[in-house]
Design a protein around this motif. Structure first.
Motif, short mmCIF file in Angstrom:
data_model
loop_
_atom_site.label_atom_id
_atom_site.label_comp_id
_atom_site.label_asym_id
_atom_site.label_seq_id
_atom_site.Cartn_x
_atom_site.Cartn_y
_atom_site.Cartn_z
N GLY A 129 0.78 -1.23 0.00
CA GLY A 129 0.00 0.00 0.00
C GLY A 129 0.81 1.28 0.00
O GLY A 129 0.26 2.36 -0.25
N GLU A 130 2.13 1.20 0.31
CA GLU A 130 2.93 2.42 0.38
C GLU A 130 3.02 3.12 -0.98
O GLU A 130 2.83 4.34 -1.07
N ALA B 184 2.28 14.59 4.23
CA ALA B 184 1.86 13.19 4.46
C ALA B 184 2.92 12.40 5.22
O ALA B 184 2.74 11.19 5.44
N LYS C 58 -1.35 8.20 -5.01
CA LYS C 58 -2.58 8.96 -4.80
C LYS C 58 -2.28 10.41 -4.46
O LYS C 58 -2.96 11.34 -4.93
N ILE C 59 -1.24 10.64 -3.65
CA ILE C 59 -0.87 12.01 -3.29
C ILE C 59 -0.48 12.79 -4.55
O ILE C 59 -0.92 13.93 -4.76
N THR D 73 -0.19 4.76 -1.89
CA THR D 73 -0.40 6.01 -1.15
C THR D 73 0.34 7.16 -1.81
O THR D 73 -0.22 8.26 -2.00
#
Length: 424
Positions: free
Chosen positions: A359-360, A416, A366-367, A363
């Motif tokens: 998932g890293e 983030a 997505k940012i 993430t």
């Protein structure tokens, strides 16, 4: 660099190239070359506060101004000299100019080019009918071999800039500029060995004086190949070592003595521009003017983008920037575009250290996506001296919309909890 009015008038009379020589060269070139257009650039006008036009020698036959001087030099050879043929050395524009001029005049031409020459330039020179000999790893080695060939065979060596006829031929650009834009007050062009700038300066200064006007002439060199500033400071030709620039068309380490003598008397200023500015100018011309221009041909625009005129305390009303050539190898174009986009913060590469867990990467993606940036490449590594067990190094390349947008992407990543390292 300018003298008093009386001294300037005396120096003008002593120049090795005079306005009459350039006018005669213009007659010789009638029907041989293209009278290249002068294109208005509204975008550059908004940036500089002046009316800016581009003199498009990138649209000249053989792709650059070089054919002007080469043809004039070769047209003035005796019949006996023409029968012996001509020889030149070049990695590009001069080679094509000589080859085309020789074809038009029915003269046998041999051109020495370094072994690493770009394939499009090699093919174009051969297509114009010249015999191409690949020799050496750089232009200096090819030049030495061409001079040896001239000595052994009697062929006439056609120098790219250190010759009066060549300078006169290049100066015809200046006459065209004054005819196309009579109210011009500042002309900017590139400098390599100096033939183009010297000829343009003679034509502009003497013809403008005849019309009762004054026009500034400014030369531009790549900062990494700037042989003229130290030479002008020393009032003598000073060879430069370690010439290295993307503007290969003006990568000349030693000014020609003939153009140097003219430039130190007539040219108002010589400025330098960075490699990043040259790359940005090339992209600017492609995007805003729809012009394909080689790096050497874009340095005049790079000077405008860098604000060199304002830096000199000048506020011109009407500027003409000469685009000296458009012969660019597609592979070099790709590299220059990438460099230019990076310099303009439109091409951003960052390195991040992440935990190696599911998932890293999603993430991070997505940012970047939420920030409206476009990822073009990802390099993922678990091996490296700086990596701890359970860590991963990610290098991400993305397209952004400029400096503010790049900063926004970086700020979003930091907020983030990540620590992006800019790699550009």
């Amino acid at each position: 660099m300018q003298s008093t009015a009386a001294e300037a008038a005396q120096h003008l009379e002593q120049m090795s190239v005079q306005l009459e020589d350039i006018e005669a060269a213009q007659q010789l070139l009638d029907g041989v070359i293209v009278r290249t257009p002068l294109e208005h650039s509204r975008a550059l006008g908004r940036m500089t506060g002046a009316t800016v036009h581009l003199k498009c020698e990138n649209l000249q036959r053989a792709g650059s101004f070089k054919v002007r001087g080469a043809y004039v030099r070769m047209a003035r050879l005796t019949e006996e000299q023409k029968a012996c043929g001509v020889v030149a050395a070049s990695a590009g524009n001069h080679a094509q100019g000589v080859a085309l001029a020789a074809k038009k005049l029915g003269i046998r031409a041999t051109v020495y080019m370094p072994r690493g020459v770009a394939l499009p330039k090699l093919a174009a020179t051969r297509d114009h009918g010249a015999e191409v000999v690949l020799h050496g790893s750089n232009v200096d080695e090819a030049l030495a071999e061409a001079e040896r060939f001239a000595t052994e065979t009697g062929a006439v060596f056609i120098h790219p800039f250190n010759n009066e006829d060549v300078v006169a031929g290049q100066g015809t650009i200046g006459l065209e500029i004054l005819d196309q834009q009579p109210d011009v007050d500042t002309v900017i062009t590139s400098i390599g060995g100096g033939g183009l700038l010297a000829g343009t300066a003679v034509a502009i200064k003497q013809e403008a004086a005849r019309r009762g006007r004054t026009v500034r002439v400014i030369g531009v060199q790549a900062a990494n190949a700037a042989a003229y500033p130290p030479s002008l400071a020393a009032d003598a030709v000073v060879p430069l070592k370690g010439v290295r620039t993307i503007a290969d068309g003006i990568a000349v380490g030693r000014p020609g003595q003939i153009p140097f003598d003219i430039i130190r008397e007539l040219v108002d200023e010589v400025v330098t521009v960075s490699e990043d500015s040259i790359a940005q100018a090339l992209i600017f011309l492609m995007e805003r003017s729809k012009m394909v221009v080689e790096p050497a041909g874009a340095v005049s625009v790079a000077a405008l983008l860098e604000g060199k005129l304002k830096g000199l305390g000048l506020n011109p009303r009407s500027v003409v920037a000469v685009l000296s050539g458009g012969n660019i190898d597609p592979m070099l174009m790709l590299k220059v575009i990438q460099r230019g986009l990076s310099a303009a913060d439109r091409f951003l590469t960052v390195k991040l250290m992440l935990k190696d867990r599911p998932g890293e990467l999603a993430t991070i993606s997505k940012i970047i996506s939420d920030a409206d940036a476009n990822v073009t490449g990802v390099d993922h590594s678990r091996i490296g001296g700086a990596l701890s067990m359970g860590d991963v190094s990610i290098t991400i390349t993305m397209e952004t919309k400029g400096t503010e947008h790049s900063h926004q992407v970086l700020d979003d990543l930091r907020h983030a909890g990540y620590e992006p390292i800019v790699m550009n």
